[in-house]
Motif scaffolding. Structure first.
Motif, mmCIF file in Angstrom:
data_model
loop_
_atom_site.group_PDB
_atom_site.id
_atom_site.type_symbol
_atom_site.label_atom_id
_atom_site.label_comp_id
_atom_site.label_asym_id
_atom_site.label_seq_id
_atom_site.Cartn_x
_atom_site.Cartn_y
_atom_site.Cartn_z
ATOM 1 N N LYS A 35 0.857 -1.182 0.000
ATOM 2 C CA LYS A 35 0.000 0.000 0.000
ATOM 3 C C LYS A 35 0.895 1.234 0.000
ATOM 4 C CE LYS A 35 -4.079 -1.982 2.252
ATOM 5 N NZ LYS A 35 -5.067 -1.826 3.354
ATOM 6 N N VAL A 36 0.579 2.206 -0.831
ATOM 7 C CA VAL A 36 1.428 3.385 -1.007
ATOM 8 C C VAL A 36 0.756 4.609 -0.386
ATOM 9 C CG1 VAL A 36 2.535 4.924 -2.683
ATOM 10 C CG2 VAL A 36 2.446 2.454 -3.119
ATOM 11 N N ARG A 56 -1.883 -2.444 -7.317
ATOM 12 C CA ARG A 56 -3.253 -2.969 -7.323
ATOM 13 C C ARG A 56 -3.909 -2.793 -5.959
ATOM 14 N NH1 ARG A 56 -0.269 -6.408 -10.477
ATOM 15 N NH2 ARG A 56 0.043 -7.974 -8.853
ATOM 16 N N GLN A 57 -3.546 -1.679 -5.325
ATOM 17 C CA GLN A 57 -4.103 -1.295 -4.031
ATOM 18 C C GLN A 57 -4.436 0.201 -4.088
ATOM 19 O OE1 GLN A 57 -4.641 -3.089 -1.273
ATOM 20 N NE2 GLN A 57 -3.408 -4.942 -1.457
ATOM 21 N N PRO A 58 -5.334 0.660 -3.220
ATOM 22 C CA PRO A 58 -5.598 2.106 -3.177
ATOM 23 C C PRO A 58 -4.358 2.874 -2.733
ATOM 24 C CG PRO A 58 -6.647 0.988 -1.329
ATOM 25 C CD PRO A 58 -6.154 -0.083 -2.247
ATOM 26 N N ASP A 76 -5.809 2.528 10.650
ATOM 27 C CA ASP A 76 -6.019 1.239 9.994
ATOM 28 C C ASP A 76 -4.791 0.824 9.178
ATOM 29 O OD1 ASP A 76 -7.704 -1.014 9.075
ATOM 30 O OD2 ASP A 76 -7.583 -0.012 7.142
ATOM 31 N N VAL A 77 -4.245 1.768 8.415
ATOM 32 C CA VAL A 77 -3.058 1.469 7.603
ATOM 33 C C VAL A 77 -1.854 1.188 8.507
ATOM 34 C CG1 VAL A 77 -1.446 2.378 5.878
ATOM 35 C CG2 VAL A 77 -3.893 2.809 5.645
ATOM 36 N N ALA A 78 -1.710 1.954 9.577
ATOM 37 C CA ALA A 78 -0.595 1.750 10.512
ATOM 38 C C ALA A 78 -0.646 0.366 11.144
ATOM 39 C CB ALA A 78 -0.608 2.829 11.593
#
Length: 401
Positions: A35-36, A56-58, A76-78
């Motif tokens: 994820k970027v 292929r990720q948001p 959530d990303v963390a």
């Protein structure tokens, strides 16, 4: 080693951002889920759709663009990340991270994560060597952040020197090696002592020594980075607790004795690097002693020999001691190795320049009960700690090659 790993790639605003696209592709090819997160400045160099197509990720660009109302996006990303890679890491983002600034999606995520963070700096050669940038990188290194050093060569600004983002293939290889290292002591329970002890006379006076705890803290940091479950019993020092390490603070030799013996039975690797007082005042006072004419004699009594007792109680533990000597270094080290039933000992000649207390380097001799001997020349305490932990892991596995 990266297959199935959840990697957050942070892209900040430098010309090297274009390399981050190739890096994303390499990480995905290695089997990682990527994820970027892009800063506003990074989007001036590369469009978010590039990373979306490759991963292929948001792609995350705005803290307040909450794509799922049931979750707080940066938290959530963390929490999702197994590791976070910041590439390129600009001087600006490095400074923000050091100062605890969280003013965009990337910096809020970096502050919220408990995953290991790797930084691949990229900037002008003079920016890279600026005292502020060097200070910030040193602080992050002390906190447990990992650096993938920039390469040397032609920079976009026209200068030639250090500051070019390392090549994507090399960065991936470094991450794979790091993941491999984490298996070396994975799940091994490690007990380390560090720093001095203080033996008080009255509320304002005490006996101590010049130990800063730097060696013990470096050992704890390195052991934790190799996957160990580290308990650090520390005397009074002014150091930050290494990432992932459980720290127990003590003051006196007696307090250290009780804490070490409490955690010793469950430990597998034990490294006693603390400089524990050999003597303490026989009589202490609750009130400050007043000056009186003439001399004053303090009667001292022996403290308990922690290392001796650990050697006597040793069952399954691999026990390493330290010896600070000023003469006949090897002879005294061998005597201590045998008399205290150690598996290995690290001997420091504290009279040598660059070795001993209060400095960031050390010169040491490594001896084992099996007769192995290695000299470690002048190096940083972190580098020495890495060598010691790797030697201990090798010995514990019975690999004497």
């Amino acid at each position: 080693m990266l297959k199935g790993k959840r990697i957050v790639l942070g892209v900040s605003g430098g010309i090297a951002a274009y390399k981050a696209a190739a890096l994303t592709s390499k990480l995905v090819q290695s089997g990682a889920h990527v994820k970027v997160i892009m800063t506003e400045s990074a989007q001036k160099f590369v469009a978010p759709t590039t990373f979306q197509a490759l991963s292929r990720q948001p792609v995350y660009t705005d803290t307040f663009d909450e794509q799922d109302p049931s979750q707080i996006q940066h938290i959530d990303v963390a929490d999702w990340a197994d590791l976070i890679l910041l590439a390129p890491a600009t001087a600006n983002v490095i400074g923000k991270l050091t100062g605890g600034i969280a003013d965009d999606m990337l910096t809020t995520t970096l502050l919220a994560t408990e995953a290991p963070v790797y930084l691949a700096p990229a900037m002008n050669v003079h920016m890279y060597s600026h005292p502020a940038v060097m200070h910030n990188m040193k602080q992050l290194d002390d906190w447990g952040f990992k650096f993938i050093e920039p390469g040397e060569g032609y920079l976009a600004c026209g200068y030639v020197g250090k500051g070019r983002l390392e090549e994507p293939e090399t960065i991936v290889k470094v991450l794979e090696e790091e993941q491999k290292k984490k298996q070396l002591l994975k799940g091994v329970k490690v007990l380390i002592t560090a720093g001095p002890t203080r033996e008080k006379i009255d509320p304002v006076r005490f006996f101590t020594n010049p130990s800063t705890g730097k060696m013990g803290y470096a050992l704890a940091r390195q052991a934790s980075s190799l996957g160990a479950e580290v308990t650090l019993v520390s005397g009074p020092v002014g150091l930050s607790t290494p990432a992932g390490v459980r720290r127990i603070d003590v003051t006196t030799a007696e307090e250290m004795y009780h804490q070490v013996l409490e955690h010793y039975p469950a430990s597998e690797l034990v490294i006693k690097s603390a400089a524990v007082a050999d003597y303490r005042p026989r009589v202490t006072y609750d009130q400050k002693m007043k000056k009186t004419p003439g001399e004053y004699v303090v009667e001292m009594e022996r403290t308990r020999d922690i290392l001796m007792e650990l050697g006597e109680r040793k069952e399954h533990q691999y026990l390493i001691g330290f010896a600070a000597e000023t003469q006949d270094v090897e002879e005294y080290g061998r005597q201590k190795l045998k008399s205290k039933n150690l598996d290995a000992i690290v001997i420091n000649n504290v009279s040598e320049e660059g070795a001993g207390f209060g400095v960031d380097t050390n010169v040491s001799l490594w001896l084992t009960k099996d007769g192995e001997q290695k000299s470690f020349p002048l190096m940083s305490k972190d580098d020495l700690a890495k060598r010691i932990i790797e030697e201990a892991a090798r010995q514990m596995k019975g690999d004497y090659a």
